[in-house]
Design an enzyme around this catalytic site. Sequence first.
Site, short mmCIF file in Angstrom:
data_model
loop_
_atom_site.label_atom_id
_atom_site.label_comp_id
_atom_site.label_asym_id
_atom_site.label_seq_id
_atom_site.Cartn_x
_atom_site.Cartn_y
_atom_site.Cartn_z
N ARG A 50 0.84 -1.21 0.00
CA ARG A 50 0.00 0.00 0.00
C ARG A 50 0.87 1.27 0.00
O ARG A 50 0.57 2.24 0.70
CB ARG A 50 -0.93 0.04 1.22
CG ARG A 50 -1.95 -1.08 1.27
CD ARG A 50 -2.98 -0.95 0.15
NE ARG A 50 -4.09 -1.87 0.32
CZ ARG A 50 -4.09 -3.14 -0.07
NH1 ARG A 50 -3.02 -3.65 -0.68
NH2 ARG A 50 -5.15 -3.90 0.12
N SER B 298 -10.46 -0.61 3.22
CA SER B 298 -9.72 -0.81 4.48
C SER B 298 -9.26 0.53 4.99
O SER B 298 -8.60 1.27 4.26
CB SER B 298 -8.49 -1.69 4.24
OG SER B 298 -8.84 -2.93 3.73
N GLU C 41 -4.86 4.06 6.10
CA GLU C 41 -4.58 3.98 4.65
C GLU C 41 -4.97 5.28 3.94
O GLU C 41 -4.21 5.79 3.13
CB GLU C 41 -5.37 2.83 4.03
CG GLU C 41 -4.56 1.62 3.71
CD GLU C 41 -5.28 0.74 2.69
OE1 GLU C 41 -5.67 1.24 1.63
OE2 GLU C 41 -5.46 -0.45 2.99
#
Length: 346
Positions: A164, A246, A342
Amino acid sequence: MFPERNVPLQACNSFGIVAKARTLVRVREAADLQAVLADPLLGPAPKFVLGGGSNIVLTGDVKSLVLKVEVPGRRLVEETPRAWVVEAGAGENWHDFVTWTLDQGWPGLENLALIPGTVGASPVQNIGAYGVELQDRFESLDAIDLTTGQLFTLDAAQCGFGYRDSVFKHASSAPYGLGLAGRALILRVRFALPKPWKPVLGYLDLERKMHESGIDAPDARQIYDWVCAVRRAKLPDPRQIGNAGSFFKNPTVTLEQCADIIGRDPHVVHYPMPDGSVKLAAGWLIDACGWKGKTMGHAGVYEKQALVLVNRGGATGGEVVTLARAIQTSVYERFGIRLEPEPVVV
Ligand code: EPU
């Protein structure tokens, strides 16, 4: 290049948070940005690049000049004995692009079906799901420098992909490398879809689907259908319930830290990594702290997956951030782990 004033952004962020862009310019081609840079008022203004808005939390009206990426187009660049090289404009919807590649008979992106957002945002956080990360299918991208208007191309190594993570998430002052956060706008991305195609089926949810269906040699379309079904069952559709997928990354810890956490709770979901570290399921940690289904203000934790924060209707970005902090605090107090969000808080 037409600057628009006071543009509502609720439909431009997957959380569905109400906010406005004071000034917004739609970028359909490099020349649009070059015109912005040549403009005496807009040129020097701080800029914020907005893709599909599926990885941001808006905490108020955006004062920076919003550059809404709308670069269109998708095409086969070349077919070699080893790959189909396919290109898409940064403004293309990611899932529609994945579907289109399969329709054309170019498999390889099926595990990444139904991820919200745009093609241009996909390398920024190196999207990943069900055993495939964008970097496994990435060839190169074209971008434009937000200060000089110069075009440049980056290959995978130059993008500095991680879990990520990429060079686009780091400030230029960061150690070890030249961060491009806030400095570039991605215009087009090219993918190399390897030949011969090989299915990626190692992920538990897909193994379960194989077992249930009795199909042990699925084609790409079958995997695409399974991935869509798993995601629809677990993750809220942002068109119905605002969310950003997420909300936290799965944290990585050392073997010793993991042993300590297992001591606190033997059921902790953990995956040993090739480098000797251990990845923990953030969703499990949050769930274990009792957050699943909880609501604070107008923000909440999704009932079927504790890793996803949702807008229960009318949530502000501040409420989402407050909830996220409360979750971080309780996970830290119980497990000694700092969860890292995130999405980007704007
Ligand atoms: N779990 C719980 N309770 C929960 C949620 C999860 O106990 O409320 C447990 C699950 O039972 C499972 C484990 O935690 O054993 C992991 O959950 P899951 O398989 O749902 O995957 P994840 O780690 O939560 C990651 C990605 C997703 C991606 C899936 C599939 C991150 C932060 N998330 O989720 O990515 O779709 O794997 O590959 O890496 C996204 O980034 O927006 C995203 C959705």
